[in-house]
Motif scaffolding. Structure first.
Motif, PDB file in Angstrom:
ATOM      1  N   UNK A  32       0.849  -1.189   0.000  1.00 18.53           N
ATOM      2  CA  UNK A  32       0.000   0.000   0.000  1.00 18.53           C
ATOM      3  C   UNK A  32       0.886   1.241   0.000  1.00 18.53           C
ATOM      4  N   UNK A  33       0.595   2.183  -0.900  1.00 13.66           N
ATOM      5  CA  UNK A  33       1.381   3.412  -0.982  1.00 13.66           C
ATOM      6  C   UNK A  33       1.097   4.301   0.222  1.00 13.66           C
ATOM      7  N   UNK A  34       2.184   4.782   0.880  1.00 11.12           N
ATOM      8  CA  UNK A  34       2.014   5.640   2.053  1.00 11.12           C
ATOM      9  C   UNK A  34       2.710   6.991   1.910  1.00 11.12           C
ATOM     10  N   UNK A  35       3.755   7.065   1.116  1.00 12.78           N
ATOM     11  CA  UNK A  35       4.498   8.310   0.973  1.00 12.78           C
ATOM     12  C   UNK A  35       5.579   8.506   2.026  1.00 12.78           C
ATOM     13  N   UNK A  36       5.749   7.519   2.914  1.00 11.80           N
ATOM     14  CA  UNK A  36       6.845   7.596   3.881  1.00 11.80           C
ATOM     15  C   UNK A  36       7.791   6.418   3.674  1.00 11.80           C
ATOM     16  N   UNK A  37       9.035   6.596   4.101  1.00 10.54           N
ATOM     17  CA  UNK A  37      10.081   5.595   3.927  1.00 10.54           C
ATOM     18  C   UNK A  37      10.406   4.982   5.284  1.00 10.54           C
ATOM     19  N   UNK A  38      10.060   3.725   5.470  1.00 14.76           N
ATOM     20  CA  UNK A  38      10.197   3.083   6.788  1.00 14.76           C
ATOM     21  C   UNK A  38      11.618   2.556   6.954  1.00 14.76           C
ATOM     22  N   UNK A  59       2.923  13.724   8.883  1.00 16.17           N
ATOM     23  CA  UNK A  59       3.858  14.225   7.873  1.00 16.17           C
ATOM     24  C   UNK A  59       3.134  15.091   6.848  1.00 16.17           C
ATOM     25  N   UNK A  60       1.954  14.646   6.432  1.00 15.14           N
ATOM     26  CA  UNK A  60       1.185  15.378   5.426  1.00 15.14           C
ATOM     27  C   UNK A  60       0.652  16.693   5.979  1.00 15.14           C
ATOM     28  N   UNK A  61       0.176  16.671   7.233  1.00 20.07           N
ATOM     29  CA  UNK A  61      -0.486  17.840   7.817  1.00 20.07           C
ATOM     30  C   UNK A  61       0.520  18.885   8.284  1.00 20.07           C
ATOM     31  N   UNK A  62       1.590  18.443   8.952  1.00 19.59           N
ATOM     32  CA  UNK A  62       2.486  19.393   9.625  1.00 19.59           C
ATOM     33  C   UNK A  62       3.796  19.640   8.893  1.00 19.59           C
ATOM     34  N   UNK A  63       4.250  18.669   8.084  1.00 26.00           N
ATOM     35  CA  UNK A  63       5.442  18.852   7.244  1.00 26.00           C
ATOM     36  C   UNK A  63       6.643  19.362   8.050  1.00 26.00           C
ATOM     37  N   UNK A  64       6.900  18.703   9.179  1.00 25.93           N
ATOM     38  CA  UNK A  64       8.044  19.036  10.037  1.00 25.93           C
ATOM     39  C   UNK A  64       8.653  17.749  10.568  1.00 25.93           C
ATOM     40  N   UNK A  65       9.856  17.826  11.172  1.00 25.09           N
ATOM     41  CA  UNK A  65      10.332  16.677  11.946  1.00 25.09           C
ATOM     42  C   UNK A  65       9.350  16.424  13.084  1.00 25.09           C
ATOM     43  N   UNK A 106       9.220   8.489  15.631  1.00 26.60           N
ATOM     44  CA  UNK A 106      10.035   9.602  15.141  1.00 26.60           C
ATOM     45  C   UNK A 106      10.019   9.604  13.615  1.00 26.60           C
ATOM     46  N   UNK A 107       9.712  10.771  13.045  1.00 26.57           N
ATOM     47  CA  UNK A 107       9.645  10.914  11.588  1.00 26.57           C
ATOM     48  C   UNK A 107      10.456  12.138  11.184  1.00 26.57           C
ATOM     49  N   UNK A 108      11.378  11.962  10.246  1.00 22.46           N
ATOM     50  CA  UNK A 108      12.176  13.081   9.758  1.00 22.46           C
ATOM     51  C   UNK A 108      11.337  13.967   8.843  1.00 22.46           C
ATOM     52  N   UNK A 109      11.817  15.191   8.625  1.00 22.49           N
ATOM     53  CA  UNK A 109      11.079  16.141   7.792  1.00 22.49           C
ATOM     54  C   UNK A 109      10.883  15.621   6.370  1.00 22.49           C
ATOM     55  N   UNK A 110      11.813  14.802   5.890  1.00 26.33           N
ATOM     56  CA  UNK A 110      11.718  14.279   4.521  1.00 26.33           C
ATOM     57  C   UNK A 110      10.788  13.072   4.416  1.00 26.33           C
ATOM     58  N   UNK A 111      10.190  12.652   5.552  1.00 26.04           N
ATOM     59  CA  UNK A 111       9.257  11.532   5.531  1.00 26.04           C
ATOM     60  C   UNK A 111       9.851  10.200   5.924  1.00 26.04           C
ATOM     61  N   UNK A 139      20.407  16.044  12.753  1.00 29.22           N
ATOM     62  CA  UNK A 139      20.267  17.304  12.046  1.00 29.22           C
ATOM     63  C   UNK A 139      18.851  17.833  11.948  1.00 29.22           C
ATOM     64  N   UNK A 140      17.892  17.160  12.594  1.00 30.80           N
ATOM     65  CA  UNK A 140      16.501  17.629  12.566  1.00 30.80           C
ATOM     66  C   UNK A 140      16.324  18.769  13.568  1.00 30.80           C
ATOM     67  N   UNK A 141      15.657  19.823  13.146  1.00 35.44           N
ATOM     68  CA  UNK A 141      15.448  20.995  13.991  1.00 35.44           C
ATOM     69  C   UNK A 141      13.946  21.284  14.112  1.00 35.44           C
ATOM     70  N   UNK A 142      13.583  22.048  15.142  1.00 33.03           N
ATOM     71  CA  UNK A 142      12.192  22.481  15.317  1.00 33.03           C
ATOM     72  C   UNK A 142      11.245  21.283  15.279  1.00 33.03           C
TER      73      UNK A 142
END
Length: 268
Positions: A92-98, A118-124, A138-143, A215-218
């Motif tokens: 199933x396509x999710x758009x995140x890299x596990x 990730x979709x709603x807030x687009x931040x780390x 934990x999810x990085x800003x890049x997904x 290197x993730x901020x905010x």
């Protein structure tokens, strides 16, 4: 309309979306011994009480952490809604890299929460889901989904105290105004609730340090689940409480995969 189902160990949370709008939400007890027809009757009653028609549903998506219930639910969806549901899992396509050692081990609810946040807030992100178990993700800003921690939920902890200590009663999960309490009930409430808040804040603190090293901020901390509000009101680290995060994630994943929807029978 889209029907979304989040099957947890304690409850099945059900949502109906009209495009991007959540128009109603229900909860059922999770019971793996119910038949497809028993679930069908419950769904028909819920739709009827909300003045909705089941033939208005054009797609169904399910995430589940209870494998033994899936045969009944999937059979019910096919029989009553005439649709083959999308089930969140491999393929199933999710758009995140596990980035888990074994991606198949990650609970569907954790993936769905990560997709939504990730979709709603687009931040780390650090995502806390207060369910039967409490999960920290934990999810990085890049997904990239990095992983996280799992611990017993606050209700499990409370029930264990009642069951294993002969003289201690079962108590309602409330936050007392003080920690130095003068009776057994409020002493237990203080220990359970404030102890859990301390656990949450410490785990989040450690996760933030590890994410900062990458290197993730905010970093944004998002909480969801039935007891999110109780814990988050006193926590120093929770930024946002989103009670419908999982349902939103299911809607988003459905949109990414809706070409997979299979109509079992053509409606007249």
């Amino acid at each position: 309309m889209i029907l979304v189902l989040d099957v947890g160990n304690t409850n099945i949370v059900i949502g109906i979306y009209d495009k991007k709008d959540l128009i109603t939400e229900w909860r059922l007890s999770t019971d793996m011994f119910r038949t497809a027809d028993e679930y069908g009757i419950q769904f028909l009653n819920l739709f009827s009480l909300s003045k909705l028609e089941i033939n208005m549903v054009e797609g169904v998506i399910i995430s589940s952490v209870v494998p033994n219930i899936m045969y009944s639910l999937e059979h019910m969806i096919r029989k009553y809604f005439k649709i083959g549901p999308i089930v969140v899992g491999p393929g199933v396509k999710t758009g995140i890299n596990i980035k888990y050692d074994n991606p198949r081990e990650v609970g569907a609810d954790r993936i769905v929460n990560a997709v939504a946040a990730h979709e709603i807030y687009n931040k780390p992100l650090i995502i806390i889901d207060f369910g039967t178990a409490t999960t920290f993700c934990a999810v990085r800003e890049n997904g990239d989904y990095l992983g996280g921690a799992i611990c017993p939920g606050i209700k499990i902890s409370s029930d264990a105290l009642f069951q294993k200590a002969a003289k201690l009663p079962r108590v309602e999960l409330l936050r007392p105004s003080e920690v130095i309490c003068r009776n057994t009930v409020t002493s237990m409430q203080a220990g359970i609730v404030y102890g859990y808040i301390g656990q949450v804040d410490y785990i989040v603190h450690k996760m933030k340090i590890e994410m900062l090293e990458l290197g993730e901020q905010d970093i944004l901390v998002v909480a969801t689940g039935g007891l999110a509000k109780l814990i988050s009101e006193e926590s120093k680290n929770v930024d946002i409480v989103n009670p419908f995060l999982t349902l939103e994630g299911l809607r988003i994943i459905y949109e990414k995969n809706k070409k997979q929807v299979n109509y079992e029978n053509i409606r007249a």
